[in-house]
Design a protein around this motif. Structure first.
Motif, PDB file in Angstrom:
ATOM      1  N   LEU A  14       0.828  -1.207   0.000  1.00 55.57           N
ATOM      2  CA  LEU A  14       0.000   0.000   0.000  1.00 55.57           C
ATOM      3  C   LEU A  14       0.862   1.255   0.000  1.00 55.57           C
ATOM      4  N   SER A  15       1.938   1.238   0.762  1.00 57.66           N
ATOM      5  CA  SER A  15       2.855   2.376   0.793  1.00 57.66           C
ATOM      6  C   SER A  15       3.464   2.627  -0.586  1.00 57.66           C
ATOM      7  N   ILE A  16       3.847   1.543  -1.257  1.00 58.66           N
ATOM      8  CA  ILE A  16       4.404   1.681  -2.603  1.00 58.66           C
ATOM      9  C   ILE A  16       3.382   2.289  -3.558  1.00 58.66           C
ATOM     10  N   LEU A  17       2.169   1.738  -3.534  1.00 62.49           N
ATOM     11  CA  LEU A  17       1.135   2.202  -4.464  1.00 62.49           C
ATOM     12  C   LEU A  17       0.744   3.649  -4.175  1.00 62.49           C
ATOM     13  N   LYS A  18       0.730   4.032  -2.911  1.00 60.44           N
ATOM     14  CA  LYS A  18       0.453   5.434  -2.566  1.00 60.44           C
ATOM     15  C   LYS A  18       1.528   6.340  -3.147  1.00 60.44           C
ATOM     16  N   ALA A  19       2.791   5.925  -3.026  1.00 54.39           N
ATOM     17  CA  ALA A  19       3.889   6.721  -3.582  1.00 54.39           C
ATOM     18  C   ALA A  19       3.818   6.800  -5.102  1.00 54.39           C
ATOM     19  N   MET A  20       3.191   5.801  -5.728  1.00 58.84           N
ATOM     20  CA  MET A  20       3.004   5.790  -7.186  1.00 58.84           C
ATOM     21  C   MET A  20       1.747   6.541  -7.611  1.00 58.84           C
ATOM     22  N   ASN A  21       1.012   7.086  -6.636  1.00 59.00           N
ATOM     23  CA  ASN A  21      -0.291   7.717  -6.895  1.00 59.00           C
ATOM     24  C   ASN A  21      -1.282   6.747  -7.526  1.00 59.00           C
ATOM     25  N   GLN A  22      -1.175   5.496  -7.098  1.00 58.25           N
ATOM     26  CA  GLN A  22      -2.055   4.435  -7.582  1.00 58.25           C
ATOM     27  C   GLN A  22      -3.122   4.147  -6.527  1.00 58.25           C
ATOM     28  N   GLU A  23      -4.372   4.334  -6.873  1.00 62.84           N
ATOM     29  CA  GLU A  23      -5.455   4.100  -5.924  1.00 62.84           C
ATOM     30  C   GLU A  23      -5.673   2.603  -5.721  1.00 62.84           C
ATOM     31  N   HIS A  75      -8.621 -12.063 -12.126  1.00 63.85           N
ATOM     32  CA  HIS A  75      -8.186 -10.711 -12.452  1.00 63.85           C
ATOM     33  C   HIS A  75      -6.812 -10.741 -13.129  1.00 63.85           C
ATOM     34  N   SER A  76      -6.520  -9.692 -13.900  1.00 60.44           N
ATOM     35  CA  SER A  76      -5.159  -9.511 -14.396  1.00 60.44           C
ATOM     36  C   SER A  76      -4.266  -9.063 -13.236  1.00 60.44           C
ATOM     37  N   PHE A  77      -2.969  -9.136 -13.437  1.00 59.58           N
ATOM     38  CA  PHE A  77      -2.025  -8.778 -12.388  1.00 59.58           C
ATOM     39  C   PHE A  77      -1.255  -7.518 -12.762  1.00 59.58           C
ATOM     40  N   GLY A  78      -1.106  -6.637 -11.780  1.00 54.91           N
ATOM     41  CA  GLY A  78      -0.298  -5.442 -11.966  1.00 54.91           C
ATOM     42  C   GLY A  78       1.088  -5.618 -11.371  1.00 54.91           C
ATOM     43  N   THR A  79       1.847  -4.545 -11.350  1.00 52.56           N
ATOM     44  CA  THR A  79       3.142  -4.504 -10.683  1.00 52.56           C
ATOM     45  C   THR A  79       3.164  -3.278  -9.780  1.00 52.56           C
ATOM     46  N   ALA A  80       4.111  -3.279  -8.835  1.00 52.56           N
ATOM     47  CA  ALA A  80       4.293  -2.126  -7.950  1.00 52.56           C
ATOM     48  C   ALA A  80       5.785  -1.898  -7.781  1.00 52.56           C
ATOM     49  N   VAL A  81       6.240  -0.701  -8.129  1.00 46.48           N
ATOM     50  CA  VAL A  81       7.660  -0.342  -8.021  1.00 46.48           C
ATOM     51  C   VAL A  81       7.748   0.993  -7.297  1.00 46.48           C
ATOM     52  N   HIS A  82       8.364   1.004  -6.124  1.00 47.53           N
ATOM     53  CA  HIS A  82       8.458   2.242  -5.367  1.00 47.53           C
ATOM     54  C   HIS A  82       9.334   3.252  -6.110  1.00 47.53           C
ATOM     55  N   PRO A  83       8.973   4.538  -6.081  1.00 47.10           N
ATOM     56  CA  PRO A  83       9.772   5.546  -6.801  1.00 47.10           C
ATOM     57  C   PRO A  83      11.225   5.635  -6.356  1.00 47.10           C
ATOM     58  N   SER A  84      11.539   5.197  -5.137  1.00 47.68           N
ATOM     59  CA  SER A  84      12.923   5.236  -4.679  1.00 47.68           C
ATOM     60  C   SER A  84      13.758   4.092  -5.227  1.00 47.68           C
ATOM     61  N   ALA A  85      13.115   3.082  -5.810  1.00 49.95           N
ATOM     62  CA  ALA A  85      13.860   1.979  -6.429  1.00 49.95           C
ATOM     63  C   ALA A  85      14.542   2.475  -7.697  1.00 49.95           C
ATOM     64  N   GLN A  86      15.688   1.891  -8.003  1.00 49.06           N
ATOM     65  CA  GLN A  86      16.431   2.252  -9.206  1.00 49.06           C
ATOM     66  C   GLN A  86      16.430   1.057 -10.151  1.00 49.06           C
ATOM     67  N   ILE A  87      15.721   1.217 -11.257  1.00 44.84           N
ATOM     68  CA  ILE A  87      15.526   0.124 -12.213  1.00 44.84           C
ATOM     69  C   ILE A  87      16.140   0.534 -13.543  1.00 44.84           C
ATOM     70  N   ASP A  88      17.135  -0.193 -14.003  1.00 44.23           N
ATOM     71  CA  ASP A  88      17.724   0.127 -15.299  1.00 44.23           C
ATOM     72  C   ASP A  88      16.691  -0.064 -16.411  1.00 44.23           C
ATOM     73  N   THR A  89      16.782   0.750 -17.428  1.00 47.69           N
ATOM     74  CA  THR A  89      15.786   0.693 -18.503  1.00 47.69           C
ATOM     75  C   THR A  89      15.822  -0.615 -19.269  1.00 47.69           C
ATOM     76  N   SER A  90      16.936  -1.348 -19.201  1.00 51.36           N
ATOM     77  CA  SER A  90      17.031  -2.631 -19.905  1.00 51.36           C
ATOM     78  C   SER A  90      16.525  -3.802 -19.065  1.00 51.36           C
ATOM     79  N   ALA A  91      16.218  -3.569 -17.801  1.00 52.79           N
ATOM     80  CA  ALA A  91      15.735  -4.639 -16.928  1.00 52.79           C
ATOM     81  C   ALA A  91      14.285  -4.976 -17.263  1.00 52.79           C
ATOM     82  N   GLN A  92      13.894  -6.212 -16.966  1.00 52.25           N
ATOM     83  CA  GLN A  92      12.533  -6.677 -17.224  1.00 52.25           C
ATOM     84  C   GLN A  92      11.873  -7.073 -15.904  1.00 52.25           C
TER      85      GLN A  92
END
Length: 203
Positions: A14-23, A75-92
């Motif tokens: 929930l904390s991650i999704l709040k930081a993503m502005n995801q309801e 249901h389909s599945f989403g993902t959650a990535v906290h804004p403080s995480a650092q994800i390289d653009t080539s990562a999957q």
């Protein structure tokens, strides 16, 4: 977004999704005593007809339960990535996966389905993480590590480069792994040693 699971793990998501502005519009849980988390209603056991167009994340830390539930959910599945995480653009990053606060995913790393990359865990270049893996807080995977499905790597563990960790393994917290580990192994220590093997008939 919907969640399945109303535990402490769900609070972090929930904390991650709040930081993503995801309801978050609802949380499923089979415990009738649970009514809400952080003002988000717990709506009871899973129902395929409840907001069927909303994606879901299974907010349960146990790898086996997460796998079992994934096969039952419509249901389909989403993902959650906290804004403080650092994800390289080539990562999957695959469906259902959660990347928590301060985590790092380097170039060409691949995270499977319903993976938990917990707080401040690090996945270096060219690592391949199988489905339903949990990398606990502070885990370090050096470059080109492969982790098999359903494995749990405990908090603060370090995996040396170019190793293969089998499926359904348990790496105890604080372990330093310097050799490849076979499927179903339970390991502990620095350097880590196999202390037991799981029976696949019970998994």
């Amino acid at each position: 977004m919907l969640l399945y699971g109303a535990s402490g793990h769900a609070k972090v998501i929930l904390s991650i999704l709040k930081a993503m502005n995801q309801e978050v519009t609802g949380i499923f849980d089979d415990d009738p005593e649970k009514k809400e988390i952080h003002s988000i209603p717990v709506v009871g056991s899973y129902r395929a007809d409840f907001l069927p167009n909303e994606p879901m994340i299974i907010a349960i830390g146990n790898n086996t339960i997460r796998r079992q539930l994934s096969g039952q959910i419509r249901h389909s599945f989403g993902t959650a990535v906290h804004p403080s995480a650092q994800i390289d653009t080539s990562a999957q990053i695959s469906e259902g996966t959660v990347v928590m606060h301060g985590a790092i995913v380097q170039a060409d790393a691949r995270l499977g389905r319903h993976v938990i990359l917990n707080t401040a865990a690090t996945v270096d270049h060219d690592c391949v993480i199988g489905d339903f893996v949990h990398l606990a807080p502070g885990v370090t995977l050096c470059g080109s590590v492969s982790v098999g499905a359903h494995t749990l790597i405990g908090a603060g563990s370090v995996i040396a480069p170019n190793l293969t960790i089998g499926s359904r393994c348990l790496i105890a917290s604080g372990s330093v792994v310097t050799t490849s580990i076979p499927d179903g192994a339970i390991v502990r220590g620095n350097p880590a040693r196999i202390i037991n093997r799981k029976s696949f008939r019970t998994l």
